[in-house]
Design a protein around this motif. Structure first.
Motif, PDB file in Angstrom:
ATOM      1  N   VAL A  11       0.593  -1.495   0.071  1.00 16.16           N
ATOM      2  CA  VAL A  11       0.375   0.126  -0.255  1.00 16.16           C
ATOM      3  C   VAL A  11       1.298   1.339  -0.482  1.00 16.16           C
ATOM      4  O   VAL A  11       0.462   2.226  -0.781  1.00 16.16           O
ATOM      5  CB  VAL A  11      -1.175  -0.004   1.189  1.00 16.16           C
ATOM      6  N   ARG A  12       1.989   1.202   0.812  1.00 15.89           N
ATOM      7  CA  ARG A  12       2.731   2.483   1.151  1.00 15.89           C
ATOM      8  C   ARG A  12       3.643   2.486   0.061  1.00 15.89           C
ATOM      9  O   ARG A  12       3.855   4.248  -1.079  1.00 15.89           O
ATOM     10  CB  ARG A  12       4.103   2.667   2.392  1.00 15.89           C
ATOM     11  N   ASP A  13       3.986   1.873  -0.927  1.00 15.83           N
ATOM     12  CA  ASP A  13       4.529   1.652  -1.773  1.00 15.83           C
ATOM     13  C   ASP A  13       4.158   2.149  -2.958  1.00 15.83           C
ATOM     14  O   ASP A  13       4.953   3.200  -4.264  1.00 15.83           O
ATOM     15  CB  ASP A  13       5.793   0.525  -2.483  1.00 15.83           C
ATOM     16  N   PHE A  14       2.772   1.453  -3.231  1.00 16.44           N
ATOM     17  CA  PHE A  14       1.795   2.050  -3.935  1.00 16.44           C
ATOM     18  C   PHE A  14       1.646   3.698  -4.377  1.00 16.44           C
ATOM     19  O   PHE A  14       1.956   4.734  -5.354  1.00 16.44           O
ATOM     20  CB  PHE A  14       0.772   1.295  -4.313  1.00 16.44           C
ATOM     21  N   TYR A  15       1.216   4.350  -3.666  1.00 17.20           N
ATOM     22  CA  TYR A  15       0.953   5.513  -2.865  1.00 17.20           C
ATOM     23  C   TYR A  15       2.079   6.248  -2.587  1.00 17.20           C
ATOM     24  O   TYR A  15       2.534   7.569  -3.844  1.00 17.20           O
ATOM     25  CB  TYR A  15       0.110   5.952  -1.883  1.00 17.20           C
ATOM     26  N   GLN A  16       3.532   5.759  -2.895  1.00 15.92           N
ATOM     27  CA  GLN A  16       4.874   6.738  -2.809  1.00 15.92           C
ATOM     28  C   GLN A  16       4.908   7.326  -4.000  1.00 15.92           C
ATOM     29  O   GLN A  16       5.165   7.963  -4.902  1.00 15.92           O
ATOM     30  CB  GLN A  16       6.503   6.159  -1.412  1.00 15.92           C
ATOM     31  N   LEU A  17       5.218   6.001  -5.146  1.00 19.65           N
ATOM     32  CA  LEU A  17       5.258   5.842  -6.344  1.00 19.65           C
ATOM     33  C   LEU A  17       4.071   6.720  -7.002  1.00 19.65           C
ATOM     34  O   LEU A  17       4.363   8.329  -8.375  1.00 19.65           O
ATOM     35  CB  LEU A  17       4.768   4.623  -7.374  1.00 19.65           C
ATOM     36  N   TRP A  18       2.618   7.028  -7.176  1.00 22.80           N
ATOM     37  CA  TRP A  18       1.105   7.672  -7.130  1.00 22.80           C
ATOM     38  C   TRP A  18       1.751   8.785  -6.989  1.00 22.80           C
ATOM     39  O   TRP A  18       1.580  10.062  -7.710  1.00 22.80           O
ATOM     40  CB  TRP A  18       0.354   7.261  -6.703  1.00 22.80           C
ATOM     41  N   THR A  19       2.404   9.720  -5.187  1.00 21.00           N
ATOM     42  CA  THR A  19       2.077  11.020  -5.422  1.00 21.00           C
ATOM     43  C   THR A  19       3.378  11.518  -5.833  1.00 21.00           C
ATOM     44  O   THR A  19       3.884  12.121  -6.561  1.00 21.00           O
ATOM     45  CB  THR A  19       2.159  11.200  -3.417  1.00 21.00           C
ATOM     46  N   THR A  20       5.130   9.986  -5.842  1.00 19.78           N
ATOM     47  CA  THR A  20       5.449  11.109  -6.867  1.00 19.78           C
ATOM     48  C   THR A  20       5.447  11.900  -8.565  1.00 19.78           C
ATOM     49  O   THR A  20       6.042  12.480  -8.313  1.00 19.78           O
ATOM     50  CB  THR A  20       6.534   9.787  -6.629  1.00 19.78           C
ATOM     51  N   LYS A  21       5.055  10.841  -9.132  1.00 16.90           N
ATOM     52  CA  LYS A  21       4.426  11.070 -10.219  1.00 16.90           C
ATOM     53  C   LYS A  21       3.535  12.359 -10.114  1.00 16.90           C
ATOM     54  O   LYS A  21       3.984  13.270 -11.409  1.00 16.90           O
ATOM     55  CB  LYS A  21       3.730   9.597 -11.266  1.00 16.90           C
ATOM     56  N   GLU A  22       2.028  12.740  -9.228  1.00 17.40           N
ATOM     57  CA  GLU A  22       1.515  13.446  -9.188  1.00 17.40           C
ATOM     58  C   GLU A  22       2.290  14.984  -8.716  1.00 17.40           C
ATOM     59  O   GLU A  22       2.237  15.475  -9.298  1.00 17.40           O
ATOM     60  CB  GLU A  22       0.459  13.146  -8.190  1.00 17.40           C
ATOM     61  N   ALA A  23       3.208  15.055  -7.902  1.00 19.64           N
ATOM     62  CA  ALA A  23       4.744  15.480  -7.375  1.00 19.64           C
ATOM     63  C   ALA A  23       5.212  16.081  -8.814  1.00 19.64           C
ATOM     64  O   ALA A  23       5.274  17.959  -8.977  1.00 19.64           O
ATOM     65  CB  ALA A  23       5.241  15.681  -5.751  1.00 19.64           C
ATOM     66  N   GLN A  24       5.932  15.274  -9.382  1.00 16.63           N
ATOM     67  CA  GLN A  24       6.479  15.804 -11.253  1.00 16.63           C
ATOM     68  C   GLN A  24       5.243  16.155 -11.864  1.00 16.63           C
ATOM     69  O   GLN A  24       6.074  17.453 -11.829  1.00 16.63           O
ATOM     70  CB  GLN A  24       7.447  14.472 -11.209  1.00 16.63           C
ATOM     71  N   ILE A  25       4.357  16.239 -12.003  1.00 18.60           N
ATOM     72  CA  ILE A  25       3.479  16.847 -12.852  1.00 18.60           C
ATOM     73  C   ILE A  25       3.346  18.278 -12.688  1.00 18.60           C
ATOM     74  O   ILE A  25       3.668  19.071 -13.230  1.00 18.60           O
ATOM     75  CB  ILE A  25       2.139  15.596 -12.747  1.00 18.60           C
ATOM     76  N   LYS A  26       2.872  18.258 -11.131  1.00 20.16           N
ATOM     77  CA  LYS A  26       2.636  19.778 -10.950  1.00 20.16           C
ATOM     78  C   LYS A  26       3.594  20.438 -10.722  1.00 20.16           C
ATOM     79  O   LYS A  26       4.065  21.666 -11.061  1.00 20.16           O
ATOM     80  CB  LYS A  26       2.520  19.656  -9.561  1.00 20.16           C
ATOM     81  N   LEU A  27       5.392  20.092 -11.269  1.00 17.93           N
ATOM     82  CA  LEU A  27       6.431  19.947 -10.791  1.00 17.93           C
ATOM     83  C   LEU A  27       5.843  20.798 -12.623  1.00 17.93           C
ATOM     84  O   LEU A  27       7.636  21.622 -12.813  1.00 17.93           O
ATOM     85  CB  LEU A  27       7.927  19.895 -10.582  1.00 17.93           C
ATOM     86  N   ASN A  28       6.383  19.997 -13.109  1.00 27.23           N
ATOM     87  CA  ASN A  28       6.651  19.821 -14.615  1.00 27.23           C
ATOM     88  C   ASN A  28       7.781  19.717 -15.200  1.00 27.23           C
ATOM     89  O   ASN A  28       8.265  20.364 -15.842  1.00 27.23           O
ATOM     90  CB  ASN A  28       6.522  21.062 -15.543  1.00 27.23           C
ATOM     91  N   ALA A  29       8.245  18.831 -14.582  1.00 21.60           N
ATOM     92  CA  ALA A  29       9.312  17.821 -14.464  1.00 21.60           C
ATOM     93  C   ALA A  29      10.566  16.694 -13.833  1.00 21.60           C
ATOM     94  O   ALA A  29       9.610  16.064 -12.844  1.00 21.60           O
ATOM     95  CB  ALA A  29      10.510  19.143 -13.525  1.00 21.60           C
ATOM     96  N   ALA A  30      10.458  16.039 -14.683  1.00 24.69           N
ATOM     97  CA  ALA A  30      10.368  14.164 -14.729  1.00 24.69           C
ATOM     98  C   ALA A  30      12.108  14.003 -14.386  1.00 24.69           C
ATOM     99  O   ALA A  30      11.297  12.823 -13.426  1.00 24.69           O
ATOM    100  CB  ALA A  30      10.176  13.873 -15.688  1.00 24.69           C
ATOM    101  N   SER A  31      12.496  15.347 -13.869  1.00 26.38           N
ATOM    102  CA  SER A  31      14.117  14.221 -13.528  1.00 26.38           C
ATOM    103  C   SER A  31      14.720  15.137 -12.253  1.00 26.38           C
ATOM    104  O   SER A  31      15.579  16.055 -12.327  1.00 26.38           O
ATOM    105  CB  SER A  31      15.437  14.861 -14.497  1.00 26.38           C
ATOM    106  N   ALA A  32      13.107  15.868 -11.176  1.00 31.86           N
ATOM    107  CA  ALA A  32      13.308  15.899 -10.162  1.00 31.86           C
ATOM    108  C   ALA A  32      13.908  16.207  -9.347  1.00 31.86           C
ATOM    109  O   ALA A  32      13.657  14.501  -9.533  1.00 31.86           O
ATOM    110  CB  ALA A  32      11.736  16.607  -9.580  1.00 31.86           C
ATOM    111  N   GLN A  33      13.829  15.977  -8.265  1.00 32.92           N
ATOM    112  CA  GLN A  33      14.920  15.763  -6.472  1.00 32.92           C
ATOM    113  C   GLN A  33      13.932  16.156  -5.746  1.00 32.92           C
ATOM    114  O   GLN A  33      12.820  16.275  -5.552  1.00 32.92           O
ATOM    115  CB  GLN A  33      15.329  16.605  -6.177  1.00 32.92           C
TER     116      GLN A  33
END
Length: 206
Positions: free
Chosen positions: A151-173
């Protein structure tokens, strides 16, 4: 707590202790464009999330800028984050997110940010969701993780993708923050000198 120039802060607020009367006191803080969007929401829960998020963001920016929160003006931008009407702060970054009874924002004086939070819901069909939301490599990574942390690993991947979309940068820190109810991910376009502060917050009328 004031955010330093080369740092970021995440402010997390629970709506459970607030009611409509508490929140309505902050309506005069909203700009005309924010009021229009607030009134557009039909569900009371979504109105609460929106209003609390905008006030929390003002309080976070107030700490960052040293200005009264009630004097900070935000303008809605369709399909994007609101704009801070302060031309002197062109390098600052901020991001908002909400999930269930939680609202969060992140601010930095020097870096662009993308923040996402999601409630950890163990009752979802993660296999089907992963196939729809993640690419082949991401699904392969998820399949290799310990089943007890699925559960936590799924959401970690999910929130990472969403945060990258908001930042508009796939190679973000990107950084993840532990929380018993939430998956919390903050992405930035620069590396911070020290880890971001993670602060539980309340709303103040000051």
């Amino acid at each position: 707590m004031k955010t330093q120039p080369d740092e970021a802060s995440i402010y997390l607020l629970s709506l459970r202790a607030l009611n409509d009367v508490d929140l309505s006191a902050f309506l005069p803080w909203l700009s005309s464009s924010e009021v229009q969007r607030y009134q557009h929401f039909i569900r009371p829960e979504r109105q609460q999330q929106f209003l609390a998020g905008r006030i929390l963001l003002r309080q976070a920016l107030s700490s960052l800028l040293g200005l009264p929160a009630s004097e900070l003006e935000l303008t809605e931008q369709p399909g994007s984050a609101p704009r801070l009407n302060n031309p002197e702060l062109t390098h600052a970054g901020f991001s908002l997110s909400h999930s269930g009874p939680w609202v969060a924002c992140a601010v930095s004086a020097t870096s662009k940010l993308g923040l996402d939070i999601e409630l950890l819901n163990s009752g979802r069909d993660f296999s089907a969701l992963a196939l729809q939301a993640f690419n082949t490599d991401e699904n392969a990574w998820l399949a290799q993780q310990d089943a007890g942390n699925r559960v936590r690993d799924f959401y970690q991947l999910w929130t990472t993708k969403e945060a990258q979309i908001k930042l508009n940068a796939a190679s973000a820190q990107c950084m993840h923050f532990p929380h018993p109810e939430l998956s919390v991910t903050l992405c930035s376009d620069t590396r911070f000198a020290s880890p971001p502060q993670f602060l539980l917050s309340s709303l103040s009328a000051k």
